[in-house]
Design an enzyme around this catalytic site. Structure first.
Site, PDB file in Angstrom:
ATOM      1  N   THR A 247      36.335  48.544  47.546  1.00 37.18           N
ATOM      2  CA  THR A 247      37.031  48.146  48.784  1.00 37.18           C
ATOM      3  C   THR A 247      38.500  47.831  48.543  1.00 37.18           C
ATOM      4  O   THR A 247      39.285  47.767  49.486  1.00 37.18           O
ATOM      5  CB  THR A 247      36.380  46.888  49.379  1.00 37.18           C
ATOM      6  OG1 THR A 247      36.548  45.805  48.429  1.00 37.18           O
ATOM      7  CG2 THR A 247      34.893  47.087  49.633  1.00 37.18           C
TER       8      THR A 247
ATOM      9  N   ARG B  70      40.232  42.750  41.916  1.00 33.21           N
ATOM     10  CA  ARG B  70      40.076  43.661  43.046  1.00 33.21           C
ATOM     11  C   ARG B  70      38.739  44.363  42.951  1.00 33.21           C
ATOM     12  O   ARG B  70      38.405  44.921  41.915  1.00 33.21           O
ATOM     13  CB  ARG B  70      41.159  44.757  43.004  1.00 33.21           C
ATOM     14  CG  ARG B  70      42.523  44.300  43.306  1.00 33.21           C
ATOM     15  CD  ARG B  70      43.425  45.449  43.680  1.00 33.21           C
ATOM     16  NE  ARG B  70      43.398  46.589  42.771  1.00 33.21           N
ATOM     17  CZ  ARG B  70      44.050  47.710  42.985  1.00 33.21           C
ATOM     18  NH1 ARG B  70      44.770  47.855  44.085  1.00 33.21           N
ATOM     19  NH2 ARG B  70      44.016  48.694  42.116  1.00 33.21           N
TER      20      ARG B  70
ATOM     21  N   ASP C 297      44.475  45.786  31.455  1.00 37.48           N
ATOM     22  CA  ASP C 297      43.941  46.559  30.327  1.00 37.48           C
ATOM     23  C   ASP C 297      45.005  46.766  29.252  1.00 37.48           C
ATOM     24  O   ASP C 297      44.722  46.675  28.057  1.00 37.48           O
ATOM     25  CB  ASP C 297      43.422  47.919  30.812  1.00 37.48           C
ATOM     26  CG  ASP C 297      42.072  47.802  31.511  1.00 37.48           C
ATOM     27  OD1 ASP C 297      41.489  46.698  31.492  1.00 37.48           O
ATOM     28  OD2 ASP C 297      41.613  48.808  32.073  1.00 37.48           O
TER      29      ASP C 297
ATOM     30  N   ASP D 227      46.926  50.255  34.352  1.00 37.33           N
ATOM     31  CA  ASP D 227      46.247  48.972  34.580  1.00 37.33           C
ATOM     32  C   ASP D 227      46.892  47.897  33.698  1.00 37.33           C
ATOM     33  O   ASP D 227      46.779  47.926  32.469  1.00 37.33           O
ATOM     34  CB  ASP D 227      44.752  49.106  34.251  1.00 37.33           C
ATOM     35  CG  ASP D 227      43.975  47.875  34.705  1.00 37.33           C
ATOM     36  OD1 ASP D 227      43.055  48.022  35.507  1.00 37.33           O
ATOM     37  OD2 ASP D 227      44.316  46.753  34.256  1.00 37.33           O
TER      38      ASP D 227
HETATM   39  C1  PRP Z   1      45.566  43.662  39.269  1.00 35.18           C
HETATM   40  C2  PRP Z   1      46.901  42.958  39.283  1.00 35.18           C
HETATM   41  C3  PRP Z   1      46.874  42.201  40.576  1.00 35.18           C
HETATM   42  C4  PRP Z   1      46.072  43.128  41.468  1.00 35.18           C
HETATM   43  C5  PRP Z   1      47.022  43.824  42.386  1.00 35.18           C
HETATM   44  O1  PRP Z   1      44.550  42.809  38.886  1.00 35.18           O
HETATM   45  O2  PRP Z   1      47.133  42.166  38.164  1.00 35.18           O
HETATM   46  O3  PRP Z   1      46.265  40.934  40.483  1.00 35.18           O
HETATM   47  O4  PRP Z   1      45.424  44.085  40.621  1.00 35.18           O
HETATM   48  O5  PRP Z   1      46.337  44.592  43.299  1.00 35.18           O
HETATM   49  P1  PRP Z   1      46.387  44.302  44.857  1.00 35.18           P
HETATM   50  O6  PRP Z   1      47.821  44.079  45.208  1.00 35.18           O
HETATM   51  O7  PRP Z   1      45.856  45.591  45.446  1.00 35.18           O
HETATM   52  O8  PRP Z   1      45.515  43.132  45.153  1.00 35.18           O
HETATM   53  P2  PRP Z   1      43.047  43.331  38.690  1.00 35.18           P
HETATM   54  O9  PRP Z   1      42.280  43.191  39.943  1.00 35.18           O
HETATM   55  O10 PRP Z   1      43.083  44.697  38.083  1.00 35.18           O
HETATM   56  O11 PRP Z   1      42.460  42.281  37.676  1.00 35.18           O
HETATM   57  P3  PRP Z   1      42.821  42.034  36.130  1.00 35.18           P
HETATM   58  O12 PRP Z   1      44.234  41.498  36.088  1.00 35.18           O
HETATM   59  O13 PRP Z   1      41.815  41.037  35.733  1.00 35.18           O
HETATM   60  O14 PRP Z   1      42.693  43.328  35.392  1.00 35.18           O
HETATM   61  N1  URA Z   2      46.591  46.785  39.314  1.00 34.27           N
HETATM   62  C1  URA Z   2      47.138  47.321  38.186  1.00 34.27           C
HETATM   63  O1  URA Z   2      46.970  46.770  37.083  1.00 34.27           O
HETATM   64  N2  URA Z   2      47.834  48.451  38.311  1.00 34.27           N
HETATM   65  C2  URA Z   2      48.042  49.081  39.483  1.00 34.27           C
HETATM   66  O2  URA Z   2      48.719  50.129  39.531  1.00 34.27           O
HETATM   67  C3  URA Z   2      47.468  48.498  40.644  1.00 34.27           C
HETATM   68  C4  URA Z   2      46.749  47.354  40.515  1.00 34.27           C
END
Ligand code: PRP
Ligand code: URA
Length: 207
Positions: A107, A103, A202, A199
């Site tokens: 945005t 994400r 993380d 997160d």
């Molecule tokens: C997180 C999560 C989803 C997304 C959800 O990933 O694992 O893929 O956010 O958010 P959305 O419904 O608003 O699209 P992130 O973008 O943090 O990436 P990561 O798993 O690499 O940390």
């Molecule tokens: N992605 C995450 O990992 N946590 C949230 O709460 C939203 C998006």
């Protein structure tokens, strides 16, 4: 809401509570994600098609059932990776196809960065694995990719959803069943689920 299935299983509720706890260390967090993924997939796959087969037990010949269709596990990187092992244990013959999506912090829109799907679909049923359904953007974009690939039977398996994400996925893809451990209160101003778990990527990878 039609096609949205929050789990009511006590084991799921118990493990999700431990997962949310900020004192849960990455090693335990990974274990809980793996276990929750398996429990939710058990619920999500209750309607998979089977075909009759004849087998020989040590005692007699009898009839049984095999899974009929090829299944694909589609983890959305990174956090979806944490769910793969638990599900794969249940379905060792499944194929795993990774989709890279993050994400944009400003945005909140998904940015696709990895997709090695072959031209022709190699599976009949896809289970999208991602612990978090926040705005729903990543899930919608992944369903778009899978439908373009030619797969029609798709399910989303996640751990925590915001009402906004459920609404978005359901309005853009009402045919996709959503299996989830919990639907939380809301998104905060940064697009994080409250109370959520923070997160997921993380916490899984200790970053
Ligand atoms: C997180 C999560 C989803 C997304 C959800 O990933 O694992 O893929 O956010 O958010 P959305 O419904 O608003 O699209 P992130 O973008 O943090 O990436 P990561 O798993 O690499 O940390
Ligand atoms: N992605 C995450 O990992 N946590 C949230 O709460 C939203 C998006």
């Amino acid at each position: 809401m039609k096609n949205v299935f929050p789990s009511t299983h006590p084991l799921v509720r118990h493990k999700l509570t431990r997962l949310r706890d900020q004192n849960t260390e990455p090693k335990k967090f990974r274990e809980l994600v793996r276990e929750l993924a398996a429990l939710l997939t058990y619920e999500a796959t209750a309607d998979l098609a089977t075909q009759r087969v004849r087998i020989q037990t040590p005692m007699a010949e009898t009839e049984g059932e095999d899974l009929q269709e090829k299944i694909g596990l589609i983890p959305i990187l990174r956090a979806g990776l944490g769910m793969v092992e638990g599900v794969w244990e249940l379905m060792p013959s499944a194929e795993v196809w990774h989709i890279g999506m993050y994400r944009d912090e400003r945005t909140l829109k998904p940015v696709a960065y990895y997709n090695k799907l072959p031209v022709q679909p190699t599976v009949a049923v896809c289970l999208i694995l991602d612990p978090m359904l926040a705005t729903g953007g990543s899930a919608v974009a992944t369903v778009d990719i899978l439908k373009q690939w030619g797969v029609t039977k798709i399910k989303f398996v996640g751990l925590i959803a915001a009402p906004e994400g459920i609404q978005r996925l359901h309005s853009e893809h009402p045919d996709i069943p959503v299996h989830i451990a919990a639907i939380d209160e809301r998104l905060n101003e940064h697009g994080y689920i409250v109370p959520g778990l923070g997160d997921a990527g993380d916490r899984l990878f200790g970053t």
